[in-house]
Scaffold this motif. Sequence first.
Motif, short mmCIF file in Angstrom:
data_model
loop_
_atom_site.label_atom_id
_atom_site.label_comp_id
_atom_site.label_asym_id
_atom_site.label_seq_id
_atom_site.Cartn_x
_atom_site.Cartn_y
_atom_site.Cartn_z
N VAL A 9 0.87 -1.18 0.00
CA VAL A 9 0.00 0.00 0.00
C VAL A 9 0.91 1.23 0.00
O VAL A 9 1.80 1.34 0.84
N GLN A 10 0.69 2.11 -0.97
CA GLN A 10 1.45 3.35 -1.02
C GLN A 10 0.54 4.49 -0.54
O GLN A 10 -0.64 4.49 -0.85
N PHE A 11 1.12 5.42 0.19
CA PHE A 11 0.36 6.55 0.70
C PHE A 11 0.84 7.85 0.04
O PHE A 11 2.01 8.00 -0.29
N TYR A 12 -0.12 8.78 -0.13
CA TYR A 12 0.14 10.05 -0.80
C TYR A 12 -0.58 11.17 -0.08
O TYR A 12 -1.76 11.03 0.27
N TRP A 13 0.12 12.28 0.11
CA TRP A 13 -0.52 13.49 0.63
C TRP A 13 -1.23 14.16 -0.53
O TRP A 13 -0.70 14.25 -1.62
N SER A 120 -2.76 -1.63 -6.09
CA SER A 120 -3.05 -1.99 -7.48
C SER A 120 -3.12 -3.48 -7.64
O SER A 120 -2.40 -4.24 -6.98
N GLY A 121 -4.02 -3.89 -8.54
CA GLY A 121 -4.11 -5.30 -8.89
C GLY A 121 -2.96 -5.64 -9.81
O GLY A 121 -2.11 -6.46 -9.51
N ASN A 122 -2.91 -4.97 -10.95
CA ASN A 122 -1.86 -5.25 -11.93
C ASN A 122 -1.39 -3.98 -12.63
O ASN A 122 -0.67 -4.05 -13.60
N ALA A 123 -1.81 -2.83 -12.14
CA ALA A 123 -1.41 -1.56 -12.77
C ALA A 123 -0.03 -1.15 -12.28
O ALA A 123 0.47 -1.65 -11.28
N GLY A 124 0.57 -0.21 -12.99
CA GLY A 124 1.86 0.31 -12.57
C GLY A 124 1.72 1.18 -11.33
O GLY A 124 0.65 1.27 -10.74
N LYS A 125 2.80 1.81 -10.94
CA LYS A 125 2.79 2.59 -9.70
C LYS A 125 2.49 4.06 -9.90
O LYS A 125 2.64 4.86 -9.00
N SER A 126 2.06 4.45 -11.07
CA SER A 126 1.83 5.85 -11.36
C SER A 126 0.57 6.36 -10.66
O SER A 126 -0.44 5.67 -10.59
N VAL A 127 0.66 7.59 -10.15
CA VAL A 127 -0.51 8.24 -9.56
C VAL A 127 -1.13 9.21 -10.55
O VAL A 127 -2.06 9.94 -10.20
N ASP A 128 -0.63 9.21 -11.78
CA ASP A 128 -1.18 10.11 -12.81
C ASP A 128 -2.69 9.96 -12.98
O ASP A 128 -3.38 10.97 -13.11
N PRO A 129 -3.24 8.73 -12.99
CA PRO A 129 -4.71 8.64 -13.12
C PRO A 129 -5.45 9.34 -11.99
O PRO A 129 -6.46 10.00 -12.22
N LEU A 130 -4.95 9.24 -10.75
CA LEU A 130 -5.60 9.93 -9.64
C LEU A 130 -5.51 11.44 -9.82
O LEU A 130 -6.49 12.15 -9.68
N LYS A 131 -4.34 11.93 -10.15
CA LYS A 131 -4.14 13.36 -10.34
C LYS A 131 -5.04 13.88 -11.47
O LYS A 131 -5.66 14.93 -11.36
#
Length: 194
Positions: A9-13, A120-131
């Motif tokens: 689990v990765q966390f982001y401010w 993520s299930g199988n996605a990369g680690k990018s947060v671009d979709p959230l942003k």
Amino acid sequence: MTSVIQRTVQFYWLRLRSRDGISNGTTGHINWMKRLSEFREFPWENKILDNIIFDSVTDKHYPVLTVFEQFQPNFMQLIDQEHKRVTDFMDSEAYSNTNNLAKSSAFAFFPKYSLASRVSGNAGKSVDPLKKALNYYWPEEDYEWDVIPVITADSIERFKKELRGIDSLTASFTTKNFIDKAYEIKGNAGEFYQ
């Protein structure tokens, strides 16, 4: 068939940054449960942004934004155990013009802390979709959303201080192999953060 796969689990401010780069906005006033509940009612077509399909899960302890990044299955193989053969996925019965493969991930919001977490299930680690989703679906006047990973010494110290008492996190994540454009997602990507 159910399988258990461990994920980090990765966390982001979450931060609002002024467009001129001079100041930051506050995020404590944002009711993510309300925003994601309203988003859940959007028509299917309105949940698609740059070939990414978003949905929300709001019947858990924390609101969750699910992300499905569609991709083309070129050069992907299908191992057919029943017939003991390997074929091109695009030549299989599973492939059609109405079904697309998707990489899946989910972001849970912790509004009290202006924090989001990602599994993520199988996605990369990018947060671009959230942003991208934050700035498109929930823009704030004169500000842009910023998603900052909790990785620096200062941000980790802040995380430990603000979230005292958390010593473990367990999440379950249920997903489907295909996204069928004919039906709504109905939250299949997130039996999440119970």
